[in-house]
Design an enzyme around this catalytic site. Sequence first.
Site, PDB file in Angstrom:
ATOM      1  N   TYR A   1       2.060   5.376  -2.563  1.00 14.88           N
ATOM      2  CA  TYR A   1       2.386   7.006  -2.285  1.00 14.88           C
ATOM      3  C   TYR A   1       3.133   6.817  -2.446  1.00 14.88           C
ATOM      4  CZ  TYR A   1      -1.831   6.459   0.560  1.00 14.88           C
ATOM      5  OH  TYR A   1      -3.655   6.273   0.864  1.00 14.88           O
TER       6      TYR A   1
ATOM      7  N   HIS B   1     -10.425   1.138 -10.855  1.00 12.82           N
ATOM      8  CA  HIS B   1     -10.283   2.053  -9.460  1.00 12.82           C
ATOM      9  C   HIS B   1      -8.364   2.378  -9.613  1.00 12.82           C
ATOM     10  CE1 HIS B   1      -8.644   3.838  -5.932  1.00 12.82           C
ATOM     11  NE2 HIS B   1      -7.923   2.963  -5.524  1.00 12.82           N
ATOM     12  N   PHE B   2      -7.652   1.198  -9.916  1.00 14.01           N
ATOM     13  CA  PHE B   2      -6.260   1.406 -10.539  1.00 14.01           C
ATOM     14  C   PHE B   2      -5.881   2.590 -11.334  1.00 14.01           C
ATOM     15  CE2 PHE B   2      -5.552  -3.052 -10.532  1.00 14.01           C
ATOM     16  CZ  PHE B   2      -4.693  -2.851 -11.536  1.00 14.01           C
ATOM     17  N   HIS B   3      -6.439   2.457 -12.160  1.00 14.47           N
ATOM     18  CA  HIS B   3      -6.091   2.924 -13.478  1.00 14.47           C
ATOM     19  C   HIS B   3      -6.859   4.594 -13.756  1.00 14.47           C
ATOM     20  CE1 HIS B   3      -5.862  -0.546 -14.750  1.00 14.47           C
ATOM     21  NE2 HIS B   3      -5.089   0.182 -16.847  1.00 14.47           N
TER      22      HIS B   3
ATOM     23  N   HIS C   1       1.064  -1.095   0.411  1.00 13.86           N
ATOM     24  CA  HIS C   1      -0.069   0.112  -0.048  1.00 13.86           C
ATOM     25  C   HIS C   1       0.949   1.298   0.004  1.00 13.86           C
ATOM     26  CE1 HIS C   1      -3.314   2.302  -0.562  1.00 13.86           C
ATOM     27  NE2 HIS C   1      -2.898   3.349   0.613  1.00 13.86           N
TER      28      HIS C   1
ATOM     29  N   ARG D   1     -11.171  -9.524 -11.843  1.00 13.56           N
ATOM     30  CA  ARG D   1      -9.787  -9.163 -12.644  1.00 13.56           C
ATOM     31  C   ARG D   1      -8.786 -10.199 -12.552  1.00 13.56           C
ATOM     32  NH1 ARG D   1      -5.862  -6.904  -7.806  1.00 13.56           N
ATOM     33  NH2 ARG D   1      -4.998  -5.754  -9.167  1.00 13.56           N
ATOM     34  N   ARG D   2      -7.916  -9.734 -14.272  1.00 13.42           N
ATOM     35  CA  ARG D   2      -6.482 -10.718 -13.907  1.00 13.42           C
ATOM     36  C   ARG D   2      -7.178 -11.593 -14.805  1.00 13.42           C
ATOM     37  NH1 ARG D   2      -2.930  -9.829  -8.718  1.00 13.42           N
ATOM     38  NH2 ARG D   2      -1.198  -8.247  -9.672  1.00 13.42           N
TER      39      ARG D   2
END
Lengths: 546, 162
Positions: free
Chosen positions: A227, A374-376, A223, A437-438
């Site tokens: 950041y 989300h992470f895109h 995680h 996913r994946r």
Amino acid sequence: MTTDTASLPEKRLTGAHLLVAHVALLGGVVTGLLQGLEHAGFEYPASQYFIQSYYHSVSLHGVLNVLVWTTFFICGFLPFITARGYAIPLVSLGLGWVTFWVMLAGLILAAIPLAGNAATVMFTFYPPLKAHWAFYIGLTLVVVGTWLVTLRLALTHRVWRAQHPDVRTPLPAFMSLVTMAMWTLASIGLAAEMLFMLIPWSLGLVSGTDPLLARTLFWLTGHPIVYFWLLPAYVSWYMLIPKQVGGRLFSDPMARASFLLFLILSAPLGLHHQVTDPGIHEGWKLFQAFLTFAVFFPSLLTFFNVVASLESGGRARGGKGWIAWFGKLPWGDPSVAAQLLAMLMFCAGGIGGLINASYSVNLVVHNTAYIVGHFHTTVGTAVTLTFMGICYWLVPHLAGRALWSRSMALAQCWLWFVGMLIFSSALHELGLRGMPRRTMISHAVYFQPEWKTLLPWVGIGGTLLFVSGVLYLLNLLLTVTVSRQPAPAVPEFAQAMAPAESGPAFLDRLRPWMVVAAVMIIIAYGPTLARLIGGASFTSPGFRVW
Amino acid sequence: MKNGATVYLYELAWILPSIAIPVGMLAALLVTAFGAGIHVPSIAGRVDPTKVLETAPFDKPGVVQTGPLRYEVRMVGQIWSFTPNEIHVPVGSTVTFVATSRDVIHGLFIPGVNVNVMLIPGQISRVSAHFDRLGEYFIACHEYCGIAHHTMGGKVIVEPRS
């Protein structure tokens, strides 16, 4: 801050990092296109000479984009910013080059099995899927390289501090150092997983491993790594964008406070990636969900500070009203437009992140296409589009040539934004409809008819993103090869309306906050890790099943 | 908003809501989690990953009735299948899944009923769900588990009460 402190060799070093980053990004956008088209119903063009399967592709896509593109960009960009922030050259160019070669050697070592389909384990490489040992050792060397970047920034800080005992650390240098310090502290989880578990196991020195312990160590770093990607983008949003839009930074102390909060809150919340894991007590999952909400606080501080800074620019340019000033920002500057669009997308991405981390709600979205959507929006847009916007001034500066085409750059960033809106909206919705996913979804045995109408949009969005990525890389390539105009000046750092001195001195310290950060990790992870290590059973043999 | 004092007021006016918003969201989360009794997977024991098929209850995978409208599914995940992979229960049942993996990490995912848990070698996963709609629910492995990951699925068939 007006002097150009980056000497030619230092510029070469930054350029070398950016070159590797962009080669990786090229691989990332090509694989991304093919995967998007697979979801839209085209057969994945697997070939034994190139990309051997859909899953080989996803592994390449993840490693190249989120591990290589980000890390190499950051390790080139933050030292550059630090030198300008202190207005002194960084210590030891030699150390800088050693760092680069360690990282590159690690990358090549990892890339050989990855390219040869011997490390098709995704960028999360959960055991007992077992990649070739070179993959683990290579990635570990890249991490060691990032530690050397931290060392170089810390040594430079010491030199600068000796010359300026009573002055607040310049904010851009402070932010860069905090980012690297946060990452270095948080990377201990990954380092422990690699050194004590995966490397001896992949070399055959031990026969089995403990998958849950490995996963937990991975997410201790997994995680905070987001950041590590995001904070360098924040450096640009805080320090450069306000100046680029003709305004000032709203508050220096508030910016420092938010970075220090990221330092202490980034790591002790990785369990929100393991809400659905057995063998970890739900109480600790809830505790770390709470801390995830806490890290939303410095994000909100950033939101306010950056928007207030933008507003000062918009109004200085004649903007009026509550919202209308936003249109007065210099949208014709591709570096600015790319980053404003990245910020807009991050509003959705940040809120989506809270949804994912919301403990019980995680049961709906975990490991679905929702997470991919989300992470895109976050690493794929807030971070990537910002890095692209930075490169629109940084690459011309390093090359000494003007950007080849501003209009192509503008088209590129809008195309990325629109492509991502389509791509990520479709994936969010597909995730809510239960699509994992994946997964090579066109061939899934449980394929649902209700996914059918949305899947083409994944392909359309993915294609727009691919075109945008190619335009971006082409523009930079033409900039460094055929552009003949001299490069414009590098954006200066923004001056703050509330300067550093208006805040308390403890906001300019690092060591006490590092101690707090370490204590936070011990509190949040100590009992769980102690139990997992105490009860560890290294019995899972490795599998190569791809 | 040019002088320091005004900046300070603006800062304060934003900091306080910035604390209130996450606290409010957390309160909502706690109410829904505990008020509605939603549990996420927790500690449910360990099993030797190399001896799963010799260890109870995984030596007899299948569906066992444990009470009126209560069932327990003892499930093993392996590349690339679930055992059992077709589960029949009457409508209104509460089904507890007790599951593990005997090779790599798999996922047990049944959308619509909040079954979302990882099957990790060495760990026992235990989750419960209510099936109060007639018809078919699909089961998917939602953790990448190798080249035929997309073929690892199953179904829960909810039938009328006889």
